[in-house]
Design an enzyme around this catalytic site. Structure first.
Site, mmCIF file in Angstrom:
data_model
loop_
_atom_site.group_PDB
_atom_site.id
_atom_site.type_symbol
_atom_site.label_atom_id
_atom_site.label_comp_id
_atom_site.label_asym_id
_atom_site.label_seq_id
_atom_site.Cartn_x
_atom_site.Cartn_y
_atom_site.Cartn_z
ATOM 1 N N LYS A 165 -17.906 -34.870 -11.936
ATOM 2 C CA LYS A 165 -17.747 -33.446 -12.254
ATOM 3 C C LYS A 165 -18.865 -32.639 -11.641
ATOM 4 O O LYS A 165 -20.014 -33.051 -11.793
ATOM 5 C CB LYS A 165 -17.765 -33.314 -13.775
ATOM 6 C CG LYS A 165 -17.789 -31.903 -14.279
ATOM 7 C CD LYS A 165 -17.846 -31.903 -15.771
ATOM 8 C CE LYS A 165 -18.040 -30.457 -16.224
ATOM 9 N NZ LYS A 165 -18.538 -30.365 -17.542
ATOM 10 N N SER A 221 -14.352 -24.983 -14.161
ATOM 11 C CA SER A 221 -14.040 -23.557 -14.333
ATOM 12 C C SER A 221 -14.340 -22.724 -13.094
ATOM 13 O O SER A 221 -13.559 -21.848 -12.726
ATOM 14 C CB SER A 221 -14.807 -23.017 -15.536
ATOM 15 O OG SER A 221 -16.202 -23.214 -15.367
ATOM 16 N N ARG A 248 -30.038 -27.005 -17.337
ATOM 17 C CA ARG A 248 -29.662 -28.359 -17.726
ATOM 18 C C ARG A 248 -30.135 -29.405 -16.709
ATOM 19 O O ARG A 248 -29.657 -30.528 -16.709
ATOM 20 C CB ARG A 248 -28.145 -28.461 -17.876
ATOM 21 C CG ARG A 248 -27.554 -27.496 -18.903
ATOM 22 C CD ARG A 248 -26.262 -28.048 -19.478
ATOM 23 N NE ARG A 248 -25.332 -27.049 -19.932
ATOM 24 C CZ ARG A 248 -25.476 -26.302 -21.027
ATOM 25 N NH1 ARG A 248 -26.550 -26.415 -21.771
ATOM 26 N NH2 ARG A 248 -24.545 -25.430 -21.373
ATOM 27 N N LYS A 262 -22.255 -36.247 -13.706
ATOM 28 C CA LYS A 262 -22.100 -34.828 -14.014
ATOM 29 C C LYS A 262 -23.294 -34.079 -13.436
ATOM 30 O O LYS A 262 -24.435 -34.304 -13.824
ATOM 31 C CB LYS A 262 -22.008 -34.618 -15.525
ATOM 32 C CG LYS A 262 -21.904 -33.153 -15.890
ATOM 33 C CD LYS A 262 -21.622 -32.938 -17.364
ATOM 34 C CE LYS A 262 -21.634 -31.456 -17.676
ATOM 35 N NZ LYS A 262 -21.431 -31.191 -19.100
ATOM 36 N N TYR A 317 -7.610 -26.659 -15.083
ATOM 37 C CA TYR A 317 -7.041 -25.504 -15.774
ATOM 38 C C TYR A 317 -5.724 -25.082 -15.122
ATOM 39 O O TYR A 317 -4.981 -24.279 -15.677
ATOM 40 C CB TYR A 317 -8.048 -24.344 -15.771
ATOM 41 C CG TYR A 317 -9.361 -24.746 -16.414
ATOM 42 C CD1 TYR A 317 -9.486 -24.805 -17.803
ATOM 43 C CD2 TYR A 317 -10.464 -25.130 -15.649
ATOM 44 C CE1 TYR A 317 -10.668 -25.209 -18.401
ATOM 45 C CE2 TYR A 317 -11.647 -25.537 -16.231
ATOM 46 C CZ TYR A 317 -11.745 -25.579 -17.611
ATOM 47 O OH TYR A 317 -12.905 -25.997 -18.202
ATOM 48 N N CYS A 346 -19.974 -33.031 -27.052
ATOM 49 C CA CYS A 346 -21.265 -32.485 -26.621
ATOM 50 C C CYS A 346 -21.742 -31.542 -27.711
ATOM 51 O O CYS A 346 -20.953 -31.116 -28.550
ATOM 52 C CB CYS A 346 -21.115 -31.731 -25.295
ATOM 53 S SG CYS A 346 -22.711 -31.365 -24.529
ATOM 54 N N CYS A 382 -27.527 -29.230 -24.638
ATOM 55 C CA CYS A 382 -26.572 -30.286 -24.999
ATOM 56 C C CYS A 382 -27.136 -31.273 -26.013
ATOM 57 O O CYS A 382 -26.495 -32.286 -26.332
ATOM 58 C CB CYS A 382 -26.116 -31.020 -23.740
ATOM 59 S SG CYS A 382 -25.302 -29.921 -22.559
ATOM 60 N N ARG A 386 -19.174 -21.552 -19.316
ATOM 61 C CA ARG A 386 -20.247 -21.219 -20.266
ATOM 62 C C ARG A 386 -20.002 -19.867 -20.911
ATOM 63 O O ARG A 386 -20.379 -19.641 -22.056
ATOM 64 C CB ARG A 386 -21.601 -21.292 -19.582
ATOM 65 C CG ARG A 386 -21.937 -22.745 -19.286
ATOM 66 C CD ARG A 386 -23.279 -22.912 -18.632
ATOM 67 N NE ARG A 386 -23.447 -24.302 -18.203
ATOM 68 C CZ ARG A 386 -24.432 -24.714 -17.415
ATOM 69 N NH1 ARG A 386 -25.334 -23.861 -16.990
ATOM 70 N NH2 ARG A 386 -24.509 -25.987 -17.087
#
Ligand code: PBG
Length: 317
Positions: A242, A268, A211, A189, A307, A113, A123, A199
């Protein structure tokens, strides 16, 4: 009669969903100009990594039985076009080479990206009117894919959501003798509030606007299936949904509509939310994380990007 699951010994035999390290992908942030590790404030337990630290971290993941890492890069400098993305000496490229040299059996997936590399945080390239220029961006993404694949990336993962990018990347890779590099497409997404901590970590929040011009409306599930179909037709090898937890229905629907492997990104914000609740003593991190990730697998994800990957691998040992 006794329900089977109540017979302790049979519980394993009748379990429908397995969560193990072998399904997980561990995301990592490689940052220019740091020594070792620097904690990311918005994501407790996740660090910005130097190349050396990234090799070490990748080695730990591999030793825990995690088969793949997903690399994000924070460049030395950002510009209008995001030229750091296709710099052969860029952070992702350098980290890929170093990790593959040290851990050849670990799969290296590179996030593809421009938002970590553009000064405006979008992006793709912006037109004079502030809208992302889809087709101009495709060329830059193709350059980036080539640079990443040439550096040794095993899989490239476009997360930009430009129309036609999977086809454009496939064609560019094939033309350059990289026909064996698969594409994991961030297909469904969503324009999500759950990317907030990322971010901050990637310093990629759009300076202006948002976005929603290219990411999906959280209200739409059928459109997610449609995006998956288009990406599959353009040559995607893995379809990604996602975020994961607010979109379990989309994971299920995509899974039922495609024969390709399906990945889900436990993003995240999902991670940070759980960490914050656990730190406040509101829930048991281990039990909650294992339950959430099992739920993502149960919804239909073959692959889970999280994560929590290293923690999970340890907990399940
Ligand atoms: C880049 C990208 C983003 C994430 C993965 N790739 C951020 C975004 O679209 O703003 C988010 C991952 C996460 O939140 O963990 N386009």
């Amino acid at each position: 009669m006794r329900r089977l699951r109540k017979t302790g010994l049979l519980r394993g035999l009748v379990r429908e969903t397995e969560l193990s390290a072998s399904h997980l992908v561990y995301p990592m942030f490689v940052r220019h100009g740091i020594d070792g590790r620097v904690p990311i404030a918005s994501m407790p337990g996740v660090d910005h990594l130097s190349i050396t630290a990234a090799v070490e971290e990748a080695g730990e993941a591999a030793a825990l039985g995690i088969p793949a890492v997903l690399l994000f890069g924070l460049p030395a400098a950002k510009d209008e076009e995001g030229s750091g993305a296709w710099d052969d000496e860029g952070m992702v490229q350098l980290a890929t080479r170093a990790i593959k040299a040290a851990h050849p059996d670990l799969l290296v997936i590179t996030d593809l990206c421009l938002c970590e590399y553009t000064s405006h945080g979008h992006c793709g390239v912006l037109r004079a009117d502030g809208v992302v220029d889809n087709d101009l961006t495709l060329e830059l993404l193709a350059r980036t894919a080539l640079s990443q694949a040439e550096a040794g990336a095993d899989v490239v993962a476009p997360s930009d959501m430009m129309d036609g990018r999977v086809g454009a990347l496939r064609a560019a890779l094939d033309e350059h003798g990289l026909s064996e590099t698969p594409i994991m497409a961030y297909s469904a997404k969503y324009a999500s509030a759950f990317y907030g901590p990322f971010r901050e970590a990637a310093e990629s929040a759009p300076a202006q606007g948002d976005r929603r011009g290219y990411q999906m409306d959280p209200a739409n599930a059928r459109e997610g299936v449609r995006e998956a179909e288009l990406d599959a037709a353009e040559g995607a090898d893995v379809i990604m949904v996602k975020p994961a937890l607010p979109y379990l229905d989309v994971i299920r629907r995509v899974k039922e509509s495609t024969s390709l492997p399906v990945a889900a990104y436990n993003v995240s914000g999902e991670y940070a939310m759980l960490k914050a609740a656990a730190a406040a003593g509101l829930l048991d991190e281990r039990a909650a994380a294992l339950e959430a990730l099992t739920g993502i697998r149960r919804a239909g994800a073959d692959i889970v990007i999280t994560y929590h990957a290293k923690d999970v691998a340890r907990w399940l040992r």
